[in-house]
Design an enzyme around this catalytic site. Structure first.
Site, PDB file in Angstrom:
ATOM      1  N   GLU A 427       2.640  -3.415 -14.264  1.00  0.00           N
ATOM      2  CA  GLU A 427       2.821  -2.962 -12.906  1.00  0.00           C
ATOM      3  C   GLU A 427       2.330  -4.049 -11.943  1.00  0.00           C
ATOM      4  OE1 GLU A 427      -0.128  -0.225 -11.981  1.00  0.00           O
ATOM      5  OE2 GLU A 427       0.682   0.314 -10.031  1.00  0.00           O
ATOM      6  N   ASP A 500      -2.834  -0.155 -14.313  1.00  0.00           N
ATOM      7  CA  ASP A 500      -4.239  -0.026 -13.914  1.00  0.00           C
ATOM      8  C   ASP A 500      -4.835   1.291 -14.394  1.00  0.00           C
ATOM      9  OD1 ASP A 500      -4.245  -2.436 -12.669  1.00  0.00           O
ATOM     10  OD2 ASP A 500      -3.665  -1.623 -10.705  1.00  0.00           O
ATOM     11  N   ASP A 502      -6.233   3.536 -12.863  1.00  0.00           N
ATOM     12  CA  ASP A 502      -6.481   4.431 -11.722  1.00  0.00           C
ATOM     13  C   ASP A 502      -5.314   5.403 -11.577  1.00  0.00           C
ATOM     14  OD1 ASP A 502      -4.416   2.930 -10.788  1.00  0.00           O
ATOM     15  OD2 ASP A 502      -5.542   1.915  -9.211  1.00  0.00           O
ATOM     16  N   ASP A 504      -2.745   5.521  -9.529  1.00  0.00           N
ATOM     17  CA  ASP A 504      -1.414   4.909  -9.440  1.00  0.00           C
ATOM     18  C   ASP A 504      -0.938   4.430 -10.804  1.00  0.00           C
ATOM     19  OD1 ASP A 504      -1.304   5.399  -6.797  1.00  0.00           O
ATOM     20  OD2 ASP A 504      -1.955   3.387  -6.177  1.00  0.00           O
TER      21      ASP A 504
END
Ligand code: 0R9
Length: 642
Positions: A427, A500, A502, A504
């Site tokens: 990403e 990641d 997190d 997102d």
């Protein structure tokens, strides 16, 4: 419930074989000695109770996981026969527990084992693979008990009391010298028992976990049978008609089917033979699909949903948005396929086909509103298919004209041997840049993704071909999508999603996994999909090698180890990584990409039903179940590791 009348007397036990082969080669009898094999032991015993229920004599089965991982299974059937067996000269009950294949092999047209685990091997195998087994039978006014250790009789069947009740209770402790683990997974057992209860109308199954401080408990009993099953599968979906269509027929091959259409675009058909999930389908599924296609086309022609000039609806148009469960009982099932979960008996196709033909056409004639709701959806699916075909041709033509057919953003590897190649789907451009520099370009390819990814749960196939975010993924993998997906053509043995740690990142991971699940399912089934695990923290101190930690727990452990070496917590500096982009190429290689040091999570699909549920909840329209799911499953990745 129909009674399968049979006298399953002692004299029908034919084959005499000891249990040594089972202990020597457990994998041959229960598939493996992993947790899967361990769970099989429980299923084998429960299946014996289910057989008694199918024969019409048992209404309840209670399973308990006792402290110390002892399993207890009790049914309220007739009790295993206790009289002396004429061939073995020991009690029938002891024979069933000490002679291989005794329980299943009954001659002539006596009762047949209709339920059955993957291997249908039964009680003696469980006994052979257990440290100890205790069997208690209530029957003929008495309570009888026998006891075994590692398959050998320690106490023969003896009467220990009086009772007016009947039933069988089996307790066992699996052998820890055989199994890799004895720690049962409550959720897995619960899911399977719910499934068995759906498949066995009216049978009550309870499960209780008494190991922890907070005992867990569940009770399943569905008077609606498969109808309840389909309602359960569709609980988070928008239904096109309120009640499932229900078809049931007894006979030489008993068939039970429930169908309900939803507004989703995916096909969700589950098939079972003798309560075994036939993941690879087979002749029963074939018969079902043929009948669906014929009945809906006939109805569409007869009721003007198709004009004379229109071509027929295709099977896939008619199955868009369907949720169905097909369950058949077959006397001598032949299982084929890679995982032996494909029904091979050819006679079953015709039985299912003619029965669905008849029952479904009657249903549609009697329920025109339901027929209309379904057919309007089929017709619009056919239109979308036609649009998808055009989009696909456009893509094909375009790529034929281009000099390089591979996506521009892809940094491919030099090796062309798929098994050793990996593609990292990354990403963001900055992480993509680090990954390109940090990789081993011989076998590692990098495909950066950017911008908003398409949610395939809310889009039809025509939107997927030609989608500028998904197209590079499809072309890079190189094996097509949907019905045309061909696993032998994949260009990389490992498809690794690197996002990641997190919210997102979790989102993009879910979107990609949903796409693979819906359009490249064999890729997941075959174990080619992985999640990269980037570190969350770096600990550094002058003169000390950097330490990377991948979880909060890992961080605590690292501090403990440092303390043991006399290094205090406040002398070490902690860096918390917010994203992959914060790591330089060397760090990314060391922590996340180097095969010798990285941790990859393999995405497996133990349970397609669970996976479908999770993706529907996470990516679908209904907000409430999604909120609940996320609240209850804070550990997001664990649940995606389905
Ligand atoms: C707790 C798990 N339940 C069992 O293992 C179980 C086996 C079983 C059974 C019969 C009834 N209940 C059972 N529970 C049974 C009884 C009779 C005939 N067939 C089956 C009868 O009363 O005539 N058995 C399964 C195999 C056999 N019994 C045997 F016949 F081979 F012994």
């Amino acid at each position: 419930m129909e009674k399968y009348e049979h006298k399953y007397g002692a004299e029908q036990i034919q084959v005499l074989e000891g249990l040594d082969p089972v202990r020597k080669r457990p994998g041959m009898y229960i598939g493996s000695t992993s947790i899967r094999g361990l769970h099989h032991l429980v299923y084998e015993i429960v299946d014996n109770g289910v057989d008694e229920a199918l024969a019409g004599y048992c209404t309840e089965i209670n399973v308990i996981i006792e402290p110390g991982n002892v399993i207890s299974v009790e049914d309220n059937g007739r009790g295993i026969p206790v009289e002396i067996h004429p061939k073995t000269h020991i009690s029938t009950a002891e024979t069933v527990y000490t002679v291989l294949h005794a329980g299943g092999k009954f001659g002539g047209d006596s009762g047949y084992k209709v339920s059955g685990g993957l291997h249908g091997v039964g009680a003696s195998v469980v006994n052979a693979l257990s440290n100890w087994t205790e069997v208690t039978i209530q029957r003929d006014g008495g309570i009888f008990q026998m006891y075994f250790e590692k398959g050998k009789t320690v106490r023969k069947l003896e009467k220990i009391g009086e009772s007016k009740k009947t039933g069988t209770k089996v307790r066992f402790l699996a052998d820890d010298t055989i199994f890799e683990t004895l720690e049962y997974d409550y959720e897995t057992l619960e899911t399977r028992f719910r499934e068995i209860a759906f498949l066995t109308k009216g049978l009550k199954i309870t499960i209780e976990d008494k190991r922890g401080e907070q005992p867990k408990k569940a009770e399943f009993c569905f008077e609606g049978g498969l109808k309840s099953f389909v309602e359960f599968l569709n609980k988070n979906k928008e239904k096109l008609h309120p009640n499932p269509i229900y078809i049931e027929k007894d006979g030489e091959v008993p068939v039970e089917i429930a169908i309900q259409y939803t507004s989703s675009y995916s096909e969700n058909i589950h098939t079972f033979v003798n309560n075994i999930n036939t993941i690879e389908g087979g002749t029963h599924l074939e018969g079902f699909k043929r009948a669906l296609t014929k009945v809906f086309n006939d109805y569409a022609r007869g009721h003007n949903f198709l004009k004379e000039k229109d071509s027929n609806l295709q099977g896939e148009d008619i199955r868009e948005g369907i949720t169905a469960v097909v369950s058949v009982k077959v006397r001598e099932p032949q299982f084929e396929g890679q995982t032996k979960t494909k029904l091979g008996n050819s006679e079953v196709t015709g039985v299912v086909q003619s029965m669905v033909n008849e029952a479904l056409s009657t249903f549609l004639e009697e329920n025109p509103n339901v027929a209309k709701a379904i057919l309007e959806k089929c017709v619009s699916a056919a239109r979308a298919r036609e649009a998808a075909r055009k989009a696909r041709e456009l893509v094909r033509r375009k790529s034929a004209l281009e000099t390089s057919t591979l996506p521009g953003k892809l940094a491919d590897c030099s090796s062309k041997v798929a098994e050793e190649c990996e593609v990292y789907i990354v990403e963001g451009d900055s992480a993509g840049g680090s990954a390109k520099q940090g990789r081993d370009r011989k076998f590692q390819a990098i495909l950066p993704l950017w911008g908003k990814m398409l949610n395939v749960e809310k889009a039809r196939a025509d939107k997927i071909y030609g989608n500028d975010k998904l197209n590079p993924v499809i072309i890079a993998i190189g094996a097509g999508i949907g019905n045309e997906f061909d696993i032998t053509k994949i260009r990389y043995g490992k498809v690794i999603i690197m996002a990641d740690a997190d919210v997102d990142g979790a989102h993009i991971r879910t979107l990609l996994l949903t796409f693979f699940f819906r359009y490249m399912r064999p890729l997941i089934e075959n174990g080619n999909v992985y999640l990269a695990q980037p570190p969350l923290f770096k600990l550094s101190k002058k003169g000390m090698q950097d330490i990377y930690c991948y979880t909060d727990e890992g961080l605590e452990n690292a501090f403990k180890e440092l303390a043991e070496k006399g290094i205090a917590r406040d002398t070490v500096s902690i860096q918390r990584y917010k994203g992959l982009g914060e790591m330089n190429p060397e760090q990314l290689w060391e922590t996340t990409m180097d095969p010798a040091r990285r941790t990859l999570i393999q995405v497996t699909m133990e349970d397609a039903i669970k996976a479908d549920e999770i993706f529907t909840i996470l990516m679908g329209d209904e907000v409430d179940p999604r909120r609940k799911f996320i609240e209850q499953n804070a550990k997001f990745v664990k649940n995606l590791d389905i």
